[in-house]
Design a protein around this motif. Structure first.
Motif, PDB file in Angstrom:
ATOM      1  N   ALA A 268       0.802  -1.224   0.000  1.00 24.04           N
ATOM      2  CA  ALA A 268       0.000   0.000   0.000  1.00 24.04           C
ATOM      3  C   ALA A 268       0.832   1.269   0.000  1.00 24.04           C
ATOM      4  CB  ALA A 268      -0.937   0.006   1.206  1.00 24.04           C
ATOM      5  N   VAL A 269       2.154   1.158   0.148  1.00 20.37           N
ATOM      6  CA  VAL A 269       3.000   2.351   0.179  1.00 20.37           C
ATOM      7  C   VAL A 269       3.742   2.468  -1.149  1.00 20.37           C
ATOM      8  CG1 VAL A 269       3.276   2.231   2.689  1.00 20.37           C
ATOM      9  CG2 VAL A 269       4.939   1.086   1.215  1.00 20.37           C
ATOM     10  N   PRO A 270       4.183   3.662  -1.513  1.00 18.59           N
ATOM     11  CA  PRO A 270       4.945   3.816  -2.756  1.00 18.59           C
ATOM     12  C   PRO A 270       6.356   3.286  -2.583  1.00 18.59           C
ATOM     13  CG  PRO A 270       4.854   5.902  -1.585  1.00 18.59           C
ATOM     14  CD  PRO A 270       3.978   4.949  -0.816  1.00 18.59           C
ATOM     15  N   GLY A 271       7.077   3.188  -3.691  1.00 20.68           N
ATOM     16  CA  GLY A 271       8.468   2.778  -3.622  1.00 20.68           C
ATOM     17  C   GLY A 271       8.655   1.274  -3.682  1.00 20.68           C
ATOM     18  N   PRO A 272       9.890   0.816  -3.448  1.00 22.81           N
ATOM     19  CA  PRO A 272      10.227  -0.602  -3.646  1.00 22.81           C
ATOM     20  C   PRO A 272       9.625  -1.510  -2.579  1.00 22.81           C
ATOM     21  CG  PRO A 272      12.114   0.608  -2.790  1.00 22.81           C
ATOM     22  CD  PRO A 272      11.074   1.630  -3.110  1.00 22.81           C
ATOM     23  N   LEU A 273       9.218  -2.717  -2.984  1.00 25.89           N
ATOM     24  CA  LEU A 273       8.685  -3.703  -2.049  1.00 25.89           C
ATOM     25  C   LEU A 273       9.748  -4.199  -1.081  1.00 25.89           C
ATOM     26  CD1 LEU A 273       6.398  -5.905  -4.339  1.00 25.89           C
ATOM     27  CD2 LEU A 273       5.688  -4.265  -2.604  1.00 25.89           C
ATOM     28  N   PHE A 274      11.014  -4.055  -1.436  1.00 25.40           N
ATOM     29  CA  PHE A 274      12.080  -4.511  -0.547  1.00 25.40           C
ATOM     30  C   PHE A 274      12.115  -3.727   0.761  1.00 25.40           C
ATOM     31  CE2 PHE A 274      15.667  -7.307  -2.258  1.00 25.40           C
ATOM     32  CZ  PHE A 274      14.799  -8.082  -2.994  1.00 25.40           C
ATOM     33  N   THR A 275      11.416  -2.600   0.851  1.00 26.92           N
ATOM     34  CA  THR A 275      11.367  -1.887   2.126  1.00 26.92           C
ATOM     35  C   THR A 275      10.531  -2.637   3.157  1.00 26.92           C
ATOM     36  OG1 THR A 275       9.562  -0.505   1.294  1.00 26.92           O
ATOM     37  CG2 THR A 275      11.792   0.396   1.159  1.00 26.92           C
ATOM     38  N   PHE A 276       9.927  -3.741   2.759  1.00 28.26           N
ATOM     39  CA  PHE A 276       9.361  -4.676   3.730  1.00 28.26           C
ATOM     40  C   PHE A 276      10.426  -5.087   4.737  1.00 28.26           C
ATOM     41  CE2 PHE A 276       8.127  -9.346   4.365  1.00 28.26           C
ATOM     42  CZ  PHE A 276       7.275  -9.063   5.432  1.00 28.26           C
ATOM     43  N   SER A 277      11.686  -5.068   4.309  1.00 26.94           N
ATOM     44  CA  SER A 277      12.791  -5.390   5.211  1.00 26.94           C
ATOM     45  C   SER A 277      12.863  -4.417   6.379  1.00 26.94           C
ATOM     46  CB  SER A 277      14.113  -5.378   4.446  1.00 26.94           C
ATOM     47  OG  SER A 277      14.373  -4.087   3.905  1.00 26.94           O
ATOM     48  N   ALA A 278      12.535  -3.144   6.131  1.00 28.61           N
ATOM     49  CA  ALA A 278      12.550  -2.155   7.215  1.00 28.61           C
ATOM     50  C   ALA A 278      11.503  -2.500   8.268  1.00 28.61           C
ATOM     51  CB  ALA A 278      12.306  -0.758   6.652  1.00 28.61           C
ATOM     52  N   PHE A 279      10.365  -3.031   7.824  1.00 22.55           N
ATOM     53  CA  PHE A 279       9.333  -3.473   8.773  1.00 22.55           C
ATOM     54  C   PHE A 279       9.851  -4.616   9.631  1.00 22.55           C
ATOM     55  CE2 PHE A 279       6.069  -6.602   9.752  1.00 22.55           C
ATOM     56  CZ  PHE A 279       5.168  -5.846  10.488  1.00 22.55           C
ATOM     57  N   LEU A 280      10.444  -5.628   9.005  1.00 24.97           N
ATOM     58  CA  LEU A 280      10.932  -6.777   9.764  1.00 24.97           C
ATOM     59  C   LEU A 280      12.075  -6.375  10.693  1.00 24.97           C
ATOM     60  CD1 LEU A 280      10.917  -9.540   7.004  1.00 24.97           C
ATOM     61  CD2 LEU A 280       9.321  -9.280   8.902  1.00 24.97           C
ATOM     62  N   GLY A 281      12.981  -5.539  10.207  1.00 28.48           N
ATOM     63  CA  GLY A 281      14.064  -5.071  11.062  1.00 28.48           C
ATOM     64  C   GLY A 281      13.553  -4.261  12.230  1.00 28.48           C
ATOM     65  N   GLY A 282      12.540  -3.421  11.981  1.00 33.92           N
ATOM     66  CA  GLY A 282      11.952  -2.643  13.063  1.00 33.92           C
ATOM     67  C   GLY A 282      11.232  -3.515  14.070  1.00 33.92           C
ATOM     68  N   ALA A 283      10.571  -4.574  13.587  1.00 38.34           N
ATOM     69  CA  ALA A 283       9.861  -5.478  14.489  1.00 38.34           C
ATOM     70  C   ALA A 283      10.825  -6.255  15.376  1.00 38.34           C
ATOM     71  CB  ALA A 283       8.999  -6.452  13.683  1.00 38.34           C
ATOM     72  N   VAL A 284      12.012  -6.566  14.860  1.00 37.22           N
ATOM     73  CA  VAL A 284      12.991  -7.352  15.616  1.00 37.22           C
ATOM     74  C   VAL A 284      13.888  -6.470  16.472  1.00 37.22           C
ATOM     75  CG1 VAL A 284      15.006  -8.878  15.402  1.00 37.22           C
ATOM     76  CG2 VAL A 284      12.994  -9.243  13.966  1.00 37.22           C
ATOM     77  N   GLY A 285      14.322  -5.318  15.919  1.00 30.13           N
ATOM     78  CA  GLY A 285      15.341  -4.528  16.614  1.00 30.13           C
ATOM     79  C   GLY A 285      15.104  -3.040  16.652  1.00 30.13           C
ATOM     80  N   GLY A 286      13.855  -2.582  16.489  1.00 31.72           N
ATOM     81  CA  GLY A 286      13.579  -1.155  16.552  1.00 31.72           C
ATOM     82  C   GLY A 286      14.180  -0.390  15.387  1.00 31.72           C
ATOM     83  N   ILE A 287      14.423   0.903  15.582  1.00 27.11           N
ATOM     84  CA  ILE A 287      14.953   1.745  14.503  1.00 27.11           C
ATOM     85  C   ILE A 287      16.343   1.282  14.054  1.00 27.11           C
ATOM     86  CG2 ILE A 287      15.722   4.078  13.920  1.00 27.11           C
ATOM     87  CD1 ILE A 287      13.423   5.168  15.570  1.00 27.11           C
ATOM     88  N   PRO A 288      17.280   0.942  14.979  1.00 26.76           N
ATOM     89  CA  PRO A 288      18.573   0.418  14.498  1.00 26.76           C
ATOM     90  C   PRO A 288      18.412  -0.844  13.658  1.00 26.76           C
ATOM     91  CG  PRO A 288      18.725   1.030  16.814  1.00 26.76           C
ATOM     92  CD  PRO A 288      17.271   1.103  16.447  1.00 26.76           C
ATOM     93  N   GLY A 289      17.516  -1.733  14.072  1.00 26.95           N
ATOM     94  CA  GLY A 289      17.273  -2.942  13.300  1.00 26.95           C
ATOM     95  C   GLY A 289      16.713  -2.636  11.926  1.00 26.95           C
TER      96      GLY A 289
END
Length: 387
Positions: A268-289
């Protein structure tokens, strides 16, 4: 034009695209064509076609790699950095905020709106399988390879077996002499001494290091999981789903509901689908993750673009190498077909009403062509109302 001016120019153009480019990888390539071939004339029609052809052959997010290559051709490495940052940051920030929101309110991932998003993801992946199948499997040989890979993974699915199956499809593509496509000779980039090989060796070294045993949930583990996924994904953003599911859901770092909710939000967001990685990293390790995950998943694709662009003339002339890659691309369709059943279908569809929801969402997406940025929140709202 100075380097600073070029950086600003490239950043400004790609930031607008990063804020408005809804619709996934195929749509992104259309936006890039309109912006850089028709309007700004940074590339000729044929040169753009060659950039797209090269990036389709490489592992990684094809549309982001095309943008990176355009930035590189416009302003060398500074232009490439400007293009990647501007196109990636808007969706990465949104996905990080979504992950942090679920972290504050964990129960939200169990609601009906998540069920609606998960069913929407089934329709999205089904449409991706259909579109990629038509493009990457135009003949019976490649269709057979796709089915073979799907059967292998459905019977014995694992991260290691995914590699084996794609290797089999690549060797089969070479042995069966899969048509590699027409040669083109428009994009001319001289080989830059040893630099392409340095990028290629760095890519391979980091890939080998990503297979070292690490404690789950640590930053080094997160970087390794993301780098390995970004390095081994052929076919773009949708295909990263089974790789990341194996690393994050099977290991217990995130639940299946949270994983698919994040993937649905990424549509639902613009830009590359690979930014799904930012969601997973945030879920595991917050902003640094989130930052570690984002950089790690894109890094292999960046290294391969810097290595591949100067070596494109060599690759263009070797039909054997391109036949092998054509076989791998056919295997990618089978990989995504297997993922459509498990985990996407098995995690989302539990009733006849769910099947009906998926059919309706697919019809809206594929036939009516409702934009995904409208269909994703609409599916979440319907899920909250009925599930």
């Amino acid at each position: 034009m100075s380097e600073v001016t070029t950086f600003r120019e490239v950043f400004k153009v790609f930031l607008r695209l990063g804020l408005t480019s809804f619709g996934g990888p195929a749509a992104h390539l259309g936006y890039f064509h309109d912006e850089f071939v028709r309007r700004r004339q940074w590339l000729s029609e044929s040169a753009y076609g060659e950039v797209v052809a090269l990036c389709q052959l490489l592992p990684g997010p094809a549309s982001s790699q095309v943008g990176l290559a355009i930035g590189f051709l416009r302003g060398s490495y500074r232009g490439a950095l400007a293009a990647w940052l501007a196109f990636t940051l808007p969706s990465a920030v949104l996905m990080t905020l979504f992950a942090l929101g679920l972290g504050v309110w964990p129960g939200a991932a169990q609601g009906g709106w998540v069920a609606g998003l998960k069913l929407f993801v089934v329709a999205v992946v089904a449409q991706a399988v259909w579109q990629m199948g038509r493009t990457l499997c135009p003949d019976r040989v490649r269709q057979g390879l796709a089915v073979l890979v799907a059967v292998i993974l459905l019977v014995a699915g694992s991260a290691a077996m995914q590699l084996v199956a794609l290797g089999i499809s690549g060797v089969a593509g070479l042995a069966l002499r899969v048509p590699p496509g027409d040669r083109q000779a428009v994009l001319s980039l001289p080989v830059q001494g040893r630099r392409p090989m340095v990028f290629l060796m760095l890519f391979a070294l980091l890939l080998l290091m990503s297979f070292l045993p690490m404690q789950a949930g640590t930053q080094s583990w997160l970087a390794a999981e993301m780098y390995r996924s970004g390095a081994l994904v052929f076919g773009g953003g949708h295909v990263v789903l089974p790789w990341l599911e194996e690393g994050f859901v099977a290991s217990g770092q995130v639940t299946a509901d949270t994983f698919l909710a994040g993937y649905g939000a990424a549509q639902a967001v613009p830009g590359p689908l690979f930014t799904f990685s930012a969601f997973l990293g945030g879920a595991v390790g917050g902003i640094p993750g989130s930052i570690v995950a984002l950089v790690s998943v894109f890094l292999p694709g960046v290294l391969l673009v810097f290595a591949g662009l100067p070596l494109w003339q060599w690759l263009r002339q070797h039909d054997q190498a391109r036949s092998m890659l054509a076989g791998v691309n056919a295997g990618v369709v089978g990989l995504l077909l297997a993922a459509l059943f498990d985990p996407v279908w098995t995690s989302a569809v539990h009733s006849p009403a769910g099947v009906a929801f998926v059919l309706a969402a697919w019809w809206a997406l594929a036939v009516v062509r409702v934009p995904v940025w409208l269909l994703a929140p609409g599916s979440a709202a319907l899920g909250a109302a009925f599930f």
